[in-house]
Design a protein around this motif. Sequence first.
Motif, mmCIF file in Angstrom:
data_model
loop_
_atom_site.group_PDB
_atom_site.id
_atom_site.type_symbol
_atom_site.label_atom_id
_atom_site.label_comp_id
_atom_site.label_asym_id
_atom_site.label_seq_id
_atom_site.Cartn_x
_atom_site.Cartn_y
_atom_site.Cartn_z
ATOM 1 N N VAL A 27 18.181 10.329 -16.628
ATOM 2 C CA VAL A 27 16.927 10.401 -15.890
ATOM 3 C C VAL A 27 17.018 9.455 -14.706
ATOM 4 N N HIS A 28 16.954 9.997 -13.496
ATOM 5 C CA HIS A 28 17.056 9.195 -12.282
ATOM 6 C C HIS A 28 15.647 8.773 -11.860
ATOM 7 N N ALA A 29 15.237 7.582 -12.314
ATOM 8 C CA ALA A 29 13.883 7.109 -12.025
ATOM 9 C C ALA A 29 13.758 6.619 -10.590
ATOM 10 N N PRO A 48 2.799 10.457 -6.997
ATOM 11 C CA PRO A 48 2.361 11.104 -8.242
ATOM 12 C C PRO A 48 2.965 10.433 -9.471
ATOM 13 N N SER A 49 2.406 10.737 -10.633
ATOM 14 C CA SER A 49 2.968 10.233 -11.883
ATOM 15 C C SER A 49 4.423 10.684 -12.003
ATOM 16 N N GLY A 50 5.287 9.759 -12.446
ATOM 17 C CA GLY A 50 6.701 10.066 -12.570
ATOM 18 C C GLY A 50 7.497 9.880 -11.303
ATOM 19 N N SER A 51 6.866 9.351 -10.255
ATOM 20 C CA SER A 51 7.567 9.193 -8.977
ATOM 21 C C SER A 51 8.448 7.955 -8.934
ATOM 22 N N GLY A 52 8.264 7.013 -9.894
ATOM 23 C CA GLY A 52 9.095 5.812 -9.927
ATOM 24 C C GLY A 52 8.343 4.526 -9.657
ATOM 25 N N LYS A 53 7.022 4.609 -9.511
ATOM 26 C CA LYS A 53 6.247 3.423 -9.146
ATOM 27 C C LYS A 53 6.340 2.330 -10.214
ATOM 28 N N THR A 54 6.084 2.691 -11.458
ATOM 29 C CA THR A 54 6.098 1.690 -12.526
ATOM 30 C C THR A 54 7.499 1.150 -12.747
ATOM 31 N N GLN A 223 5.368 5.306 0.022
ATOM 32 C CA GLN A 223 5.103 6.476 -0.800
ATOM 33 C C GLN A 223 6.382 6.927 -1.486
ATOM 34 N N LEU A 224 6.297 7.098 -2.806
ATOM 35 C CA LEU A 224 7.426 7.534 -3.619
ATOM 36 C C LEU A 224 7.205 8.956 -4.130
ATOM 37 N N GLU A 225 8.295 9.723 -4.149
ATOM 38 C CA GLU A 225 8.297 11.029 -4.803
ATOM 39 C C GLU A 225 9.672 11.241 -5.413
ATOM 40 N N ASP A 226 9.689 11.588 -6.702
ATOM 41 C CA ASP A 226 10.947 11.864 -7.410
ATOM 42 C C ASP A 226 11.963 10.742 -7.249
ATOM 43 N N GLY A 227 11.477 9.495 -7.276
ATOM 44 C CA GLY A 227 12.376 8.347 -7.223
ATOM 45 C C GLY A 227 12.879 7.984 -5.849
#
Length: 240
Positions: A27-29, A48-54, A223-227
């Motif tokens: 999984v490439h976070a 969005p959720s799962g974009s890598g923010k956390t 802004q992050l999307e898909d890591g």
Amino acid sequence: MSLPSTPAPLIVGERVTRIYRKAEVEVHALRGVDFTIPPASFVSFIGPSGSGKTTLLNLVGALDKPTSGRLEVGGVDIGTLDRRQAAVFRGRHIGFIFQDFNLLPILTVFENVEYPLRLVHPTPAAERRERAMALLDAVGMADQRDKYPDEISGGQKQRVAVARALVTQPKVVLADEPTANLDHETAGLVMKTMWRMTDQFGTTFVFSTHDPKVVREADIIYQLEDGRLVDGPRQGSMPS
């Protein structure tokens, strides 16, 4: 005539990746993220959720290590720290506001806020009490100081978590959705408390958030999307 010097970044990420392995699946976070964060700033990572923010916040807070790339916080290379060094680094320099609060159920509201000063910082008892009570007052929880976490609401727990994160006067506070459980008035109160910490102590706040009110307060937005970073650094409000 010389130009005024620009302060060195407090946090620098260069080609930062984080890959988690679950059985045979990778999984490439985070996928080669570059970013800089100046001292005494408000920075929001959105997406969005799962974009890598956390994941990114966990790396900056030395709760995890990059799979590759370089991440420095205050000149310290996070990837080189062992578990003990990372724990000491977090205790001395990082404050956390978790989405699920992480309050200790056997401690009162006051004791939860005071606890970081007992754990890592050799602070006299009178100063511990003064600092903890000042922050509980600032977030409107001084009158709840003797209650336990299971006796207060979710929004009140969030306010206690904010006070606890600020009590050590850390260089960096990492906040995962810090206003998610707060009403509009309390969210404004919490944000004002954070700004006061920046003004008084030069604290840098790094947010993972969906809240437009938090984003509007930010000096810098990524802004992050898909890591991957798809926008930033930028100034202003939530992108349309």
